[in-house]
Enzyme design. Structure first.
Site, mmCIF file in Angstrom:
data_model
loop_
_atom_site.group_PDB
_atom_site.id
_atom_site.type_symbol
_atom_site.label_atom_id
_atom_site.label_comp_id
_atom_site.label_asym_id
_atom_site.label_seq_id
_atom_site.Cartn_x
_atom_site.Cartn_y
_atom_site.Cartn_z
ATOM 1 N N TYR A 107 -11.922 58.379 47.820
ATOM 2 C CA TYR A 107 -10.783 58.354 46.903
ATOM 3 C C TYR A 107 -10.210 59.750 46.741
ATOM 4 O O TYR A 107 -10.945 60.748 46.767
ATOM 5 C CB TYR A 107 -11.221 57.871 45.508
ATOM 6 C CG TYR A 107 -11.513 56.398 45.408
ATOM 7 C CD1 TYR A 107 -10.485 55.476 45.266
ATOM 8 C CD2 TYR A 107 -12.823 55.934 45.425
ATOM 9 C CE1 TYR A 107 -10.749 54.127 45.154
ATOM 10 C CE2 TYR A 107 -13.104 54.582 45.314
ATOM 11 C CZ TYR A 107 -12.065 53.682 45.175
ATOM 12 O OH TYR A 107 -12.335 52.338 45.071
ATOM 13 N N TYR A 146 -17.982 53.055 50.909
ATOM 14 C CA TYR A 146 -18.375 54.385 50.411
ATOM 15 C C TYR A 146 -19.698 54.309 49.660
ATOM 16 O O TYR A 146 -20.050 53.278 49.095
ATOM 17 C CB TYR A 146 -17.272 55.000 49.542
ATOM 18 C CG TYR A 146 -16.873 54.227 48.307
ATOM 19 C CD1 TYR A 146 -17.636 54.266 47.135
ATOM 20 C CD2 TYR A 146 -15.709 53.469 48.301
ATOM 21 C CE1 TYR A 146 -17.249 53.587 46.007
ATOM 22 C CE2 TYR A 146 -15.305 52.771 47.175
ATOM 23 C CZ TYR A 146 -16.087 52.840 46.023
ATOM 24 O OH TYR A 146 -15.704 52.150 44.903
ATOM 25 N N HIS A 159 -13.152 47.460 49.626
ATOM 26 C CA HIS A 159 -12.447 46.687 48.596
ATOM 27 C C HIS A 159 -11.177 47.403 48.168
ATOM 28 O O HIS A 159 -11.039 48.616 48.332
ATOM 29 C CB HIS A 159 -13.352 46.468 47.373
ATOM 30 C CG HIS A 159 -13.798 47.749 46.736
ATOM 31 N ND1 HIS A 159 -14.881 48.458 47.183
ATOM 32 C CD2 HIS A 159 -13.280 48.478 45.719
ATOM 33 C CE1 HIS A 159 -15.031 49.547 46.464
ATOM 34 N NE2 HIS A 159 -14.065 49.595 45.570
ATOM 35 N N HIS A 161 -8.892 47.674 44.618
ATOM 36 C CA HIS A 161 -8.816 47.347 43.195
ATOM 37 C C HIS A 161 -7.423 46.813 42.871
ATOM 38 O O HIS A 161 -6.419 47.363 43.325
ATOM 39 C CB HIS A 161 -9.078 48.594 42.344
ATOM 40 C CG HIS A 161 -10.462 49.150 42.494
ATOM 41 N ND1 HIS A 161 -11.498 48.832 41.654
ATOM 42 C CD2 HIS A 161 -10.981 50.013 43.406
ATOM 43 C CE1 HIS A 161 -12.599 49.473 42.026
ATOM 44 N NE2 HIS A 161 -12.309 50.196 43.090
HETATM 45 FE FE LIG Z 1 -13.759 51.272 44.323
#
Ligand SMILES: [Fe+2]
Length: 241
Positions: A107, A146, A159, A161
């Site tokens: 991220y 991750y 995934h 979100h």
């Molecule tokens: Fe996540």
């Protein structure tokens, strides 16, 4: 705003929802409420607060591959679907937001510093409004798995979100979309915190050959059902993984 629209966005009944306290998911031990929850019905104040109008969503906000000067690394994908109520009726003009890791599973966030590279051409956030038929579409890249420190050798399945705003700010609903046949489902406490195995399957998108574009992108479909027997499981808004 009528009370009927408020009922349309009430939370899952507890039996179908992931528990707030799920010891396999370590963070829930720290943040789960220690006292029984009190039900607070939405009143006029909650239902008449600020809304996000169509004018605030830009024409490229749904395309996570076109937010920078260059293209992001990874498998380009199209994720599309519909937002539906318990009767299968579309929910039009509702805001759908997504956030995700890059192709390497990282991220763009100050607390994410595991040794996978950031992608200068990928932020990992997008938003769209559903159309008259409740349809939404995002163009993005497939996120990578991750690691996290929840348990030994813990890796999250890939995934995306999702956050949905209903007809008021207080009606926000949050879930995660997974990909078919992920080998990491067996050890993921967030995925497995949904009690009903059939409900877990409703968090997994399906490969959609009609959405796939030749020499451009793979397509996946993910319908989000807000209530009823076919409801998509929703999670604690504070979930941070
Ligand atoms: Fe996540």
């Amino acid at each position: 705003m009528t009370s009927a629209s408020a009922r349309g966005y009430r939370r899952l009944p507890p039996a179908d929802a992931p528990p707030l306290l799920w010891p396999d998911y370590g963070s829930t031990v720290l943040r789960a409420p220690a006292q029984p929850l009190q039900y607070l019905p939405h009143m006029l104040t909650e239902l008449t607060g600020p809304l996000l109008g169509e004018g605030r969503v830009g024409p490229l906000d749904h395309d996570l591959t076109r937010q920078h000067a260059g293209e992001p690394q990874g498998q380009r994908i199209i994720v599309r679907g519909r937002v539906l109520d318990q009767d299968g009726h579309p929910v039009p003009h509702t805001l759908v937001e997504v956030w995700q890791a890059n192709a390497g599973g990282r991220y763009r966030h100050v607390t994410d510093n595991w040794p996978s590279p950031l992608d200068p051409n990928f932020t990992g956030t997008g938003r769209a409004l559903t159309d008259d038929q409740g349809r939404y579409e995002f163009v993005t890249i497939k996120p990578g798995a991750y690691p996290w420190r929840n348990h030994d050798n813990a890796w999250r399945p890939a995934h995306i979100h999702f956050s949905l705003f209903g007809r008021a700010f207080t009606q926000r609903l949050v879930t995660q979309m997974y990909f078919p046949d992920d080998p990491l489902f067996f050890q993921d406490p967030i995925f497995n915190s949904v009690p009903d195995p059939a409900a877990r399957q409703r968090m997994i998108c399906r490969y959609d050959h009609d959405a796939t574009q030749d020499h451009w992108a793979l397509g996946f479909s993910f319908d989000i059902v807000l209530r009823g027997r076919e409801q998509t499981p929703f999670e604690d808004e504070d979930d941070d993984a």
